[in-house]
Motif scaffolding. Structure first.
Motif, PDB file in Angstrom:
ATOM      1  N   ALA A   1       0.828  -1.203   0.000  1.00 42.33           N
ATOM      2  CA  ALA A   1       0.000   0.000   0.000  1.00 42.33           C
ATOM      3  C   ALA A   1       0.865   1.257   0.000  1.00 42.33           C
ATOM      4  O   ALA A   1       0.577   2.219  -0.726  1.00 42.33           O
ATOM      5  N   PHE A   2       1.934   1.253   0.780  1.00 42.33           N
ATOM      6  CA  PHE A   2       2.826   2.410   0.820  1.00 42.33           C
ATOM      7  C   PHE A   2       3.509   2.590  -0.532  1.00 42.33           C
ATOM      8  O   PHE A   2       3.548   3.696  -1.072  1.00 42.33           O
ATOM      9  N   ARG A   3       4.027   1.513  -1.066  1.00 46.12           N
ATOM     10  CA  ARG A   3       4.716   1.596  -2.350  1.00 46.12           C
ATOM     11  C   ARG A   3       3.784   2.135  -3.429  1.00 46.12           C
ATOM     12  O   ARG A   3       4.161   3.029  -4.191  1.00 46.12           O
ATOM     13  N   LYS A   4       2.574   1.612  -3.490  1.00 50.23           N
ATOM     14  CA  LYS A   4       1.608   2.073  -4.491  1.00 50.23           C
ATOM     15  C   LYS A   4       1.281   3.557  -4.303  1.00 50.23           C
ATOM     16  O   LYS A   4       1.173   4.302  -5.271  1.00 50.23           O
ATOM     17  N   ALA A   5       1.112   3.976  -3.061  1.00 52.48           N
ATOM     18  CA  ALA A   5       0.793   5.383  -2.787  1.00 52.48           C
ATOM     19  C   ALA A   5       1.934   6.291  -3.223  1.00 52.48           C
ATOM     20  O   ALA A   5       1.708   7.336  -3.843  1.00 52.48           O
ATOM     21  N   VAL A   6       3.166   5.903  -2.926  1.00 54.64           N
ATOM     22  CA  VAL A   6       4.327   6.704  -3.324  1.00 54.64           C
ATOM     23  C   VAL A   6       4.426   6.765  -4.843  1.00 54.64           C
ATOM     24  O   VAL A   6       4.593   7.840  -5.427  1.00 54.64           O
ATOM     25  N   GLU A   7       4.325   5.618  -5.482  1.00 56.11           N
ATOM     26  CA  GLU A   7       4.464   5.570  -6.941  1.00 56.11           C
ATOM     27  C   GLU A   7       3.356   6.348  -7.641  1.00 56.11           C
ATOM     28  O   GLU A   7       3.561   6.884  -8.730  1.00 56.11           O
TER      29      GLU A   7
END
Length: 141
Positions: free
Chosen positions: A3-9
């Motif tokens: 979820a964090f990775r997707k939000a950052v990307e």
């Protein structure tokens, strides 16, 4: 920590903020002292978004327990290529309570420090506004 990775990307700052604990502690690669609190951490991450170019995660390392994550990244800042990692720890509630960033090489860390230094007045204003808004929202309940 998908979820964090997707939000950052995706550049979704609200989603990033929603994953941070209120008492998160952010440790910067270019500052001596850590920054405690969601408001300042969110503002710093917005500042980083403004200075990094071509940011991308290239690898994720996770512990077997699922509470510690390392997201390895590359980016550019001030014409320098940055290699780094976001080291995240999740609290009992599943929110990020420790956020440490490391970068290399030294010339890239220096370029990042200079770029973030130029952002810091804005970062401080954003953090103060967020903390005030959170305080008034909490008072309304």
């Amino acid at each position: 920590m998908q979820a964090f990775r997707k939000a950052v990307e995706a550049g979704d700052h609200d989603a990033i903020a929603a994953l941070l604990a209120e008492d998160v502690v952010f440790t910067s690669p270019v500052a001596f002292r850590p920054y405690p609190g969601k408001a300042i951490t969110t503002a710093i991450l917005r500042g980083v978004w403004r200075v990094f170019e071509d940011f991308r995660y290239v690898r994720v390392i996770e512990d077997a327990g699922g509470r510690d994550h390392v997201l390895v990244f590359t980016a550019r800042v001030g014409g320098r290529t940055v290699h780094g990692c976001d080291m995240l720890h999740l609290g009992e509630d599943g929110l990020i309570d420790e956020f440490t960033v490391m970068v290399r090489p030294l010339s890239a860390a220096q370029a990042l420090s200079a770029a973030m230094g130029e952002q810091f007045a804005r970062i401080s204003r954003e953090a103060e506004a967020a903390a005030a808004a959170e305080g008034s929202a909490g008072a309304a309940h």
